[in-house]
Design a protein around this motif. Structure first.
Motif, short mmCIF file in Angstrom:
data_model
loop_
_atom_site.label_atom_id
_atom_site.label_comp_id
_atom_site.label_asym_id
_atom_site.label_seq_id
_atom_site.Cartn_x
_atom_site.Cartn_y
_atom_site.Cartn_z
N SER A 6 0.82 -1.20 0.00
CA SER A 6 0.00 0.00 0.00
C SER A 6 0.86 1.26 0.00
CB SER A 6 -0.96 0.01 1.19
OG SER A 6 -0.23 0.10 2.39
N THR A 8 4.02 1.59 -1.61
CA THR A 8 4.76 1.77 -2.86
C THR A 8 4.05 1.05 -3.99
OG1 THR A 8 6.14 -0.16 -2.42
CG2 THR A 8 7.00 1.96 -1.70
N ALA A 9 4.07 1.68 -5.13
CA ALA A 9 3.49 1.06 -6.32
C ALA A 9 4.60 0.39 -7.10
CB ALA A 9 2.80 2.11 -7.17
N SER A 116 2.65 6.55 -12.66
CA SER A 116 2.74 6.30 -11.21
C SER A 116 2.53 7.57 -10.38
CB SER A 116 4.07 5.64 -10.85
OG SER A 116 5.15 6.52 -11.10
N THR A 121 -0.92 6.51 -3.34
CA THR A 121 -0.07 5.62 -2.56
C THR A 121 -0.03 6.00 -1.08
OG1 THR A 121 1.87 6.93 -3.13
CG2 THR A 121 1.38 5.02 -4.51
#
Length: 122
Positions: A6, A8-9, A116, A121
């Protein structure tokens, strides 16, 4: 979602190679091949990655039928028990698949960086 995922993507390109309506190779099958290489056993590999033996055996059978030569060589059980090992082709398939993932990831870095930024995030 786990705490780690949850915060970091991640981008993980994955491929599925189909042949005659079957998935000849994909992320789960490559994970299974790697586990067989580590354990020397389809049943131990299945346990390691959380599959039933029946499911793992079916995946190995499909892969072996889809390629010109087997990816996994099996030996029958007996007093010493059976086993399984990757063939030279099986190890080569893993290596090529992981290389494809790495190259795909490198190729889309600019798009990933842009996309991103829009992910929540927090």
């Amino acid at each position: 979602m786990s705490k780690a995922s949850s915060k970091t993507a991640q981008l993980k390109p994955r491929f599925r190679i189909t042949l005659h309506g079957e998935i000849a190779l994909g992320p789960g099958k490559v994970d299974l091949l790697e586990a067989i290489g580590r354990t020397g056993s389809i049943s131990a590999a299945a346990r390691e990655i959380g599959l039933s033996y029946r499911r793992a055996w079916g995946m190995v059978d499909t892969m072996n039928q889809c390629f010109k030569s087997p990816l996994v060589a099996r030996s029958k059980g007996g007093a010493g028990g059976g086993g399984a090992e990757l063939t030279v082709l099986g190890q080569g398939v893993i290596d090529r698949y992981r290389t494809m993932e790495t190259k795909a990831l490198k190729t889309v870095q600019a798009e990933w960086k842009s996309l991103s930024k829009h992910l929540n995030t927090k």
